[in-house]
Design a protein around this motif. Structure first.
Motif, PDB file in Angstrom:
ATOM      1  N   PHE A 263      11.029  13.581  -6.865  1.00 37.90           N
ATOM      2  CA  PHE A 263      11.461  14.461  -7.947  1.00 37.90           C
ATOM      3  C   PHE A 263      11.871  13.627  -9.168  1.00 37.90           C
ATOM      4  O   PHE A 263      13.022  13.213  -9.296  1.00 37.90           O
ATOM      5  CB  PHE A 263      12.644  15.317  -7.500  1.00 37.90           C
ATOM      6  N   GLY A 264      10.955  13.357 -10.060  1.00 37.83           N
ATOM      7  CA  GLY A 264      11.283  12.665 -11.300  1.00 37.83           C
ATOM      8  C   GLY A 264      11.189  11.156 -11.211  1.00 37.83           C
ATOM      9  O   GLY A 264      11.158  10.562 -10.138  1.00 37.83           O
ATOM     10  N   ILE A 265      11.184  10.521 -12.372  1.00 39.30           N
ATOM     11  CA  ILE A 265      10.976   9.076 -12.483  1.00 39.30           C
ATOM     12  C   ILE A 265      12.108   8.273 -11.859  1.00 39.30           C
ATOM     13  O   ILE A 265      11.873   7.240 -11.214  1.00 39.30           O
ATOM     14  CB  ILE A 265      10.782   8.672 -13.972  1.00 39.30           C
ATOM     15  N   ASN A 266      13.349   8.716 -12.023  1.00 40.61           N
ATOM     16  CA  ASN A 266      14.476   7.962 -11.456  1.00 40.61           C
ATOM     17  C   ASN A 266      14.422   7.941  -9.932  1.00 40.61           C
ATOM     18  O   ASN A 266      14.741   6.925  -9.306  1.00 40.61           O
ATOM     19  CB  ASN A 266      15.807   8.556 -11.925  1.00 40.61           C
TER      20      ASN A 266
ATOM     21  N   LEU B  73       0.745  13.826  -9.841  1.00 40.01           N
ATOM     22  CA  LEU B  73       1.556  15.038  -9.967  1.00 40.01           C
ATOM     23  C   LEU B  73       2.085  15.204 -11.389  1.00 40.01           C
ATOM     24  O   LEU B  73       2.129  16.324 -11.912  1.00 40.01           O
ATOM     25  CB  LEU B  73       2.716  14.998  -8.967  1.00 40.01           C
ATOM     26  N   GLU B  74       2.473  14.114 -12.008  1.00 47.88           N
ATOM     27  CA  GLU B  74       3.006  14.186 -13.367  1.00 47.88           C
ATOM     28  C   GLU B  74       1.936  14.562 -14.381  1.00 47.88           C
ATOM     29  O   GLU B  74       2.223  15.202 -15.395  1.00 47.88           O
ATOM     30  CB  GLU B  74       3.648  12.846 -13.758  1.00 47.88           C
ATOM     31  N   THR B  75       0.697  14.159 -14.133  1.00 47.50           N
ATOM     32  CA  THR B  75      -0.380  14.474 -15.080  1.00 47.50           C
ATOM     33  C   THR B  75      -0.940  15.880 -14.872  1.00 47.50           C
ATOM     34  O   THR B  75      -1.622  16.412 -15.757  1.00 47.50           O
ATOM     35  CB  THR B  75      -1.540  13.457 -14.958  1.00 47.50           C
ATOM     36  N   THR B  76      -0.658  16.481 -13.725  1.00 49.10           N
ATOM     37  CA  THR B  76      -1.154  17.835 -13.448  1.00 49.10           C
ATOM     38  C   THR B  76      -0.053  18.884 -13.488  1.00 49.10           C
ATOM     39  O   THR B  76      -0.341  20.082 -13.404  1.00 49.10           O
ATOM     40  CB  THR B  76      -1.843  17.891 -12.067  1.00 49.10           C
ATOM     41  N   GLY B  77       1.170  18.449 -13.602  1.00 51.02           N
ATOM     42  CA  GLY B  77       2.293  19.377 -13.634  1.00 51.02           C
ATOM     43  C   GLY B  77       3.580  18.632 -13.887  1.00 51.02           C
ATOM     44  O   GLY B  77       3.621  17.715 -14.709  1.00 51.02           O
TER      45      GLY B  77
ATOM     46  N   HIS C 210       2.354  21.377  -3.715  1.00 50.34           N
ATOM     47  CA  HIS C 210       1.607  20.130  -3.528  1.00 50.34           C
ATOM     48  C   HIS C 210       2.092  19.304  -2.335  1.00 50.34           C
ATOM     49  O   HIS C 210       1.777  18.125  -2.231  1.00 50.34           O
ATOM     50  CB  HIS C 210       1.663  19.283  -4.805  1.00 50.34           C
ATOM     51  N   GLY C 211       2.883  19.935  -1.429  1.00 47.79           N
ATOM     52  CA  GLY C 211       3.189  19.265  -0.170  1.00 47.79           C
ATOM     53  C   GLY C 211       4.625  18.912   0.104  1.00 47.79           C
ATOM     54  O   GLY C 211       4.913  18.234   1.099  1.00 47.79           O
ATOM     55  N   ALA C 212       5.571  19.336  -0.741  1.00 49.53           N
ATOM     56  CA  ALA C 212       6.977  19.033  -0.482  1.00 49.53           C
ATOM     57  C   ALA C 212       7.466  19.776   0.762  1.00 49.53           C
ATOM     58  O   ALA C 212       6.863  20.759   1.196  1.00 49.53           O
ATOM     59  CB  ALA C 212       7.841  19.409  -1.691  1.00 49.53           C
ATOM     60  N   MET C 213       8.570  19.306   1.334  1.00 50.59           N
ATOM     61  CA  MET C 213       9.132  19.929   2.534  1.00 50.59           C
ATOM     62  C   MET C 213       9.791  21.258   2.189  1.00 50.59           C
ATOM     63  O   MET C 213      10.659  21.326   1.339  1.00 50.59           O
ATOM     64  CB  MET C 213      10.178  19.003   3.165  1.00 50.59           C
ATOM     65  N   TYR C 214       9.334  22.299   2.872  1.00 51.13           N
ATOM     66  CA  TYR C 214       9.955  23.614   2.760  1.00 51.13           C
ATOM     67  C   TYR C 214       9.847  24.240   4.137  1.00 51.13           C
ATOM     68  O   TYR C 214       8.764  24.622   4.586  1.00 51.13           O
ATOM     69  CB  TYR C 214       9.260  24.457   1.698  1.00 51.13           C
ATOM     70  N   ALA C 215      10.961  24.313   4.838  1.00 50.94           N
ATOM     71  CA  ALA C 215      10.975  24.651   6.261  1.00 50.94           C
ATOM     72  C   ALA C 215      10.259  25.953   6.619  1.00 50.94           C
ATOM     73  O   ALA C 215       9.568  26.000   7.642  1.00 50.94           O
ATOM     74  CB  ALA C 215      12.412  24.672   6.772  1.00 50.94           C
ATOM     75  N   PRO C 216      10.399  27.035   5.846  1.00 52.73           N
ATOM     76  CA  PRO C 216       9.681  28.266   6.231  1.00 52.73           C
ATOM     77  C   PRO C 216       8.170  28.065   6.328  1.00 52.73           C
ATOM     78  O   PRO C 216       7.525  28.638   7.204  1.00 52.73           O
ATOM     79  CB  PRO C 216      10.047  29.241   5.103  1.00 52.73           C
TER      80      PRO C 216
ATOM     81  N   CYS D  70       0.825  -1.213   0.000  1.00 54.87           N
ATOM     82  CA  CYS D  70       0.000   0.000   0.000  1.00 54.87           C
ATOM     83  C   CYS D  70       0.855   1.257   0.000  1.00 54.87           C
ATOM     84  O   CYS D  70       0.531   2.241  -0.682  1.00 54.87           O
ATOM     85  CB  CYS D  70      -0.937  -0.007   1.203  1.00 54.87           C
ATOM     86  N   PHE D  71       1.953   1.250   0.755  1.00 59.36           N
ATOM     87  CA  PHE D  71       2.856   2.406   0.758  1.00 59.36           C
ATOM     88  C   PHE D  71       3.419   2.636  -0.648  1.00 59.36           C
ATOM     89  O   PHE D  71       3.485   3.777  -1.126  1.00 59.36           O
ATOM     90  CB  PHE D  71       3.994   2.195   1.746  1.00 59.36           C
ATOM     91  N   ILE D  72       3.833   1.560  -1.309  1.00 60.06           N
ATOM     92  CA  ILE D  72       4.354   1.686  -2.670  1.00 60.06           C
ATOM     93  C   ILE D  72       3.276   2.220  -3.602  1.00 60.06           C
ATOM     94  O   ILE D  72       3.525   3.108  -4.431  1.00 60.06           O
ATOM     95  CB  ILE D  72       4.883   0.322  -3.172  1.00 60.06           C
ATOM     96  N   ALA D  73       2.059   1.695  -3.463  1.00 60.90           N
ATOM     97  CA  ALA D  73       0.952   2.125  -4.317  1.00 60.90           C
ATOM     98  C   ALA D  73       0.644   3.608  -4.138  1.00 60.90           C
ATOM     99  O   ALA D  73       0.440   4.330  -5.118  1.00 60.90           O
ATOM    100  CB  ALA D  73      -0.290   1.285  -4.015  1.00 60.90           C
ATOM    101  N   VAL D  74       0.624   4.078  -2.893  1.00 62.62           N
ATOM    102  CA  VAL D  74       0.349   5.496  -2.633  1.00 62.62           C
ATOM    103  C   VAL D  74       1.421   6.370  -3.266  1.00 62.62           C
ATOM    104  O   VAL D  74       1.120   7.405  -3.887  1.00 62.62           O
ATOM    105  CB  VAL D  74       0.255   5.763  -1.118  1.00 62.62           C
ATOM    106  N   ASN D  75       2.681   5.981  -3.129  1.00 62.22           N
ATOM    107  CA  ASN D  75       3.777   6.731  -3.741  1.00 62.22           C
ATOM    108  C   ASN D  75       3.613   6.819  -5.251  1.00 62.22           C
ATOM    109  O   ASN D  75       3.770   7.888  -5.846  1.00 62.22           O
ATOM    110  CB  ASN D  75       5.123   6.068  -3.402  1.00 62.22           C
ATOM    111  N   VAL D  76       3.317   5.683  -5.873  1.00 60.66           N
ATOM    112  CA  VAL D  76       3.204   5.637  -7.336  1.00 60.66           C
ATOM    113  C   VAL D  76       1.980   6.429  -7.804  1.00 60.66           C
ATOM    114  O   VAL D  76       2.065   7.204  -8.767  1.00 60.66           O
ATOM    115  CB  VAL D  76       3.123   4.177  -7.821  1.00 60.66           C
ATOM    116  N   ILE D  77       0.852   6.246  -7.137  1.00 60.32           N
ATOM    117  CA  ILE D  77      -0.376   6.936  -7.543  1.00 60.32           C
ATOM    118  C   ILE D  77      -0.216   8.452  -7.418  1.00 60.32           C
ATOM    119  O   ILE D  77      -0.605   9.205  -8.321  1.00 60.32           O
ATOM    120  CB  ILE D  77      -1.576   6.447  -6.699  1.00 60.32           C
ATOM    121  N   TYR D  78       0.367   8.909  -6.305  1.00 66.93           N
ATOM    122  CA  TYR D  78       0.543  10.348  -6.135  1.00 66.93           C
ATOM    123  C   TYR D  78       1.549  10.897  -7.146  1.00 66.93           C
ATOM    124  O   TYR D  78       1.376  12.014  -7.660  1.00 66.93           O
ATOM    125  CB  TYR D  78       0.987  10.671  -4.709  1.00 66.93           C
TER     126      TYR D  78
END
Length: 206
Positions: free
Chosen positions: A67-70, A27-31, A42-48, A15-23
């Protein structure tokens, strides 16, 4: 008992793998997952935004972003290979909380370590949680005299050394989160993992 443990399905890890892949696909289809501003929105870590804006959800959401397919392929491959071992060792519920706590904890410690640069660092990825999984497995393997299922201490040490070397020899890698995840994983393994008791003849025939 060992054969049965080997057959147990690690559905939480799946399920963890599935959530990562689905999200990631969302993200790739919307940006673009390689666009820093898009990832922050969309939720990445940014300390400020965490420290000044109170957006603590980023400590969690960022561990399901890449960040990216790789980036996602490398992380999900390691999680697919190692995560099911730890889930069988801990059990489904413990593994669920173990993974999330390692990921969030790695983000917190990374933010503290990088506090001087926190306005310029944007981070995302499951690496902190995955290093936590590796740390937990390292503890479990050590408790079981150097072997757990098909894993050995030597194999895990090689994975750790190679992963850290790759991180420190590459740019744009949050090495603080990797080390933090590893340390938290070992500590969490100490708390949550219990070596199975050997079954006696009475247990087998009773």
């Amino acid at each position: 008992m060992e054969d049965w443990d080997r057959r147990k399905k690690a559905y939480v890890n799946f399920c963890f793998i599935a959530v990562n892949v689905i999200y990631f696909l969302y993200l790739e289809t919307t940006g673009s997952t390689e666009n820093t501003e898009f990832m922050v929105s969309h939720g990445a870590m940014y300390a400020p935004y965490v420290l000044e804006g109170g957006e603590y959800f980023r400590l969690l959401t960022s561990i399901f972003m890449h960040f990216g397919i790789n980036h996602i392929m490398n992380n999900m491959l390691i999680l697919f290979i190692l995560g099911d071992n730890l889930e069988r060792a801990l059990g489904h519920v413990k593994y669920f909380f173990f993974y999330l706590l390692c990921g969030v904890g790695a983000n917190i410690l990374s933010m503290i370590i990088n506090i001087g640069e926190y306005r310029t660092i944007v981070s995302a990825g499951a690496s902190g949680a995955i290093f936590g999984v590796i740390g937990g497995l390292l503890y479990a393997v050590a408790v079981n005299r150097g072997r757990l299922e098909d894993l050995s201490t030597r194999q895990l040490v090689v994975v750790i050394v190679c992963s850290l070397y790759f991180g420190f020899s590459s740019t744009g890698v949050d090495n603080a989160a990797h080390i933090a995840g590893l340390v938290i994983g070992i500590f969490m393994g100490l708390i949550l993992y219990r070596k199975p008791k050997k079954r006696t003849n009475v247990d087998i025939w009773g």
